[in-house]
Design a protein around this motif. Structure first.
Motif, PDB file in Angstrom:
ATOM      1  N   LEU A  59     -63.527 -40.334   9.154  1.00 47.59           N
ATOM      2  CA  LEU A  59     -63.939 -41.407   8.253  1.00 47.59           C
ATOM      3  C   LEU A  59     -63.169 -41.318   6.941  1.00 47.59           C
ATOM      4  N   VAL A  61     -63.445 -43.121   3.274  1.00 46.86           N
ATOM      5  CA  VAL A  61     -64.487 -43.871   2.576  1.00 46.86           C
ATOM      6  C   VAL A  61     -64.049 -44.203   1.156  1.00 46.86           C
ATOM      7  N   GLN A  92     -76.358 -42.969   4.545  1.00 46.38           N
ATOM      8  CA  GLN A  92     -75.912 -41.944   5.484  1.00 46.38           C
ATOM      9  C   GLN A  92     -74.939 -42.580   6.465  1.00 46.38           C
ATOM     10  N   LEU A  93     -73.787 -41.931   6.674  1.00 49.58           N
ATOM     11  CA  LEU A  93     -72.772 -42.426   7.601  1.00 49.58           C
ATOM     12  C   LEU A  93     -72.514 -41.393   8.689  1.00 49.58           C
ATOM     13  N   ASN A  94     -72.491 -41.849   9.944  1.00 52.11           N
ATOM     14  CA  ASN A  94     -72.123 -41.023  11.090  1.00 52.11           C
ATOM     15  C   ASN A  94     -71.263 -41.860  12.025  1.00 52.11           C
ATOM     16  N   LEU A 165     -69.886 -46.839  14.253  1.00 53.77           N
ATOM     17  CA  LEU A 165     -70.256 -46.322  12.944  1.00 53.77           C
ATOM     18  C   LEU A 165     -71.706 -46.695  12.685  1.00 53.77           C
ATOM     19  N   ARG A 166     -72.522 -45.694  12.366  1.00 50.02           N
ATOM     20  CA  ARG A 166     -73.930 -45.950  12.044  1.00 50.02           C
ATOM     21  C   ARG A 166     -74.161 -45.663  10.570  1.00 50.02           C
ATOM     22  N   ALA A 167     -74.825 -46.591   9.893  1.00 52.75           N
ATOM     23  CA  ALA A 167     -75.177 -46.431   8.485  1.00 52.75           C
ATOM     24  C   ALA A 167     -76.682 -46.579   8.343  1.00 52.75           C
ATOM     25  N   ILE A 187     -69.566 -49.363   3.082  1.00 52.83           N
ATOM     26  CA  ILE A 187     -69.499 -49.487   4.544  1.00 52.83           C
ATOM     27  C   ILE A 187     -68.329 -50.385   4.935  1.00 52.83           C
ATOM     28  N   THR A 190     -64.864 -48.788   4.682  1.00 52.86           N
ATOM     29  CA  THR A 190     -64.616 -47.560   5.434  1.00 52.86           C
ATOM     30  C   THR A 190     -63.620 -47.807   6.566  1.00 52.86           C
TER      31      THR A 190
END
Length: 241
Positions: A59, A61, A92-94, A165-167, A187, A190
Motif C-alpha cells: 500500500l 498512502v 483502518q486499511l488492509n 482493499l478494505r477500509a 482511501i 491509495t
C-alpha cells in the motif's frame, strides 16, 4: 483494540509507525465495483508514478497534516494493516488477495454484516462514494465485558485486479461529512502494489514499515497481541468504566 474475525473472535495489535491466483478466468475486475463519485484507490498499473505517497510496500498512502499512523502486526511481526488517526476519526486499511476472475467484497461484506448482527450490532448496506458499503452500529463493550450502547462505523471494500482493499472508518468520520471527506481522500489516493505472487483468496497482503530518509527500518518495537487476525472485521469499540 479488539475485533471479531470473519471466522471467530480475534484481537488486533498496533505498533507506532515511523513518522495468487487460486482462480483464473478471462473476466477483468473493475477497480471500483459500482459507479461511484471516487475514482480511486488505484492499482499500480494505473498510477505507476507513486510520487510522495508513504511507502508501506503493498500500500502507498497519501499523507495529510496531523495524521498519526500505527502499524498492525501478528505474532510473527508480519504487518497486516495500517491504522490512521486524523483528528477524531480513525481509519483502518488492509489489503487482501483476490481471484483474477471476480471480486470478493460482496461476499466479505455479507459475512461482516452477519458477524456484526450475531454480536448484537447492526449493519445496513448503502451506496457510498466507493460503491456498496456497510453503515454499522458496533456494540460498545465495557472493561468487564458488558454492553454500553453502540458506536457508528463504516466498512468499505474496493475490488481491484487480484486484490481487495478494505477500509474501516470509526469516530467522527463515520457520521460527519466533513470528517469523512478527509479519510475518504486517503482511501481514494491509495495505490495498491499487489505483486505477481500467486496467493489464495483473502490472504492478507503483508505490508512493510515505511521508508524514511532512503532507508527501510525494521518494524518498530511495541506490544504484540498474539491473537491478531488480519481478517478481523475491524476496530471494536471498548469503553473503560
Amino acid at each position: 483494540m479488539t475485533g471479531v474475525g470473519l471466522f471467530g473472535r480475534k484481537k488486533s495489535a498496533e505498533k507506532p509507525a515511523v513518522a495468487g491466483d487460486e482462480a483464473t478466468g478471462d473476466g477483468a475486475v473493475d477497480t471500483v465495483a459500482d459507479a461511484t463519485a471516487k475514482s480511486g484507490p488505484y492499482d499500480v498499473a494505473e498510477r505507476p508514478e507513486l510520487g510522495n505517497l508513504i511507502d508501506f510496500g503493498v500500500l502507498r498512502v497519501p499523507g495529510i497534516d496531523g495524521m498519526n499512523v500505527r502499524l498492525q502486526s501478528d505474532p510473527n511481526d508480519v504487518i497486516g494493516g495500517i491504522a490512521i488517526e486524523v483528528g477524531k476519526t480513525n481509519l483502518q486499511l488492509n489489503a487482501f488477495a483476490a481471484p483474477k476472475s471476480a471480486g470478493i467484497w460482496d461476499e466479505v461484506r455479507d459475512e461482516i454484516a452477519a458477524s456484526l448482527t450475531a454480536d448484537g450490532g447492526f449493519a445496513d448496506v448503502v451506496q457510498g462514494p466507493f460503491g456498496k458499503e456497510l453503515q454499522a452500529r458496533i456494540p460498545v463493550r465495557t472493561a468487564r465485558g458488558g454492553n454500553h450502547g453502540h458506536a457508528p462505523a463504516r466498512f468499505i471494500g474496493i475490488d481491484g485486479p487480484r486484490w481487495m482493499l478494505r477500509a474501516v472508518i470509526t469516530g467522527e468520520g463515520a457520521t460527519a461529512a466533513a470528517a469523512a471527506e478527509q479519510v475518504e481522500s486517503l482511501i481514494a489516493g491509495t495505490v495498491v502494489v499487489r505483486g505477481s505472487e500467486a496467493r489464495p483468496p483473502r490472504e492478507i497482503l503483508p505490508l512493510t514499515a515505511p521508508v524514511v530518509a532512503g532507508q527501510r527500518p525494521a518494524a518498530p518495537q511495541g506490544a504484540t497481541d498474539k491473537d491478531f487476525n488480519p481478517l478481523e472485521r475491524g476496530p471494536e469499540i471498548t469503553e473503560v468504566r
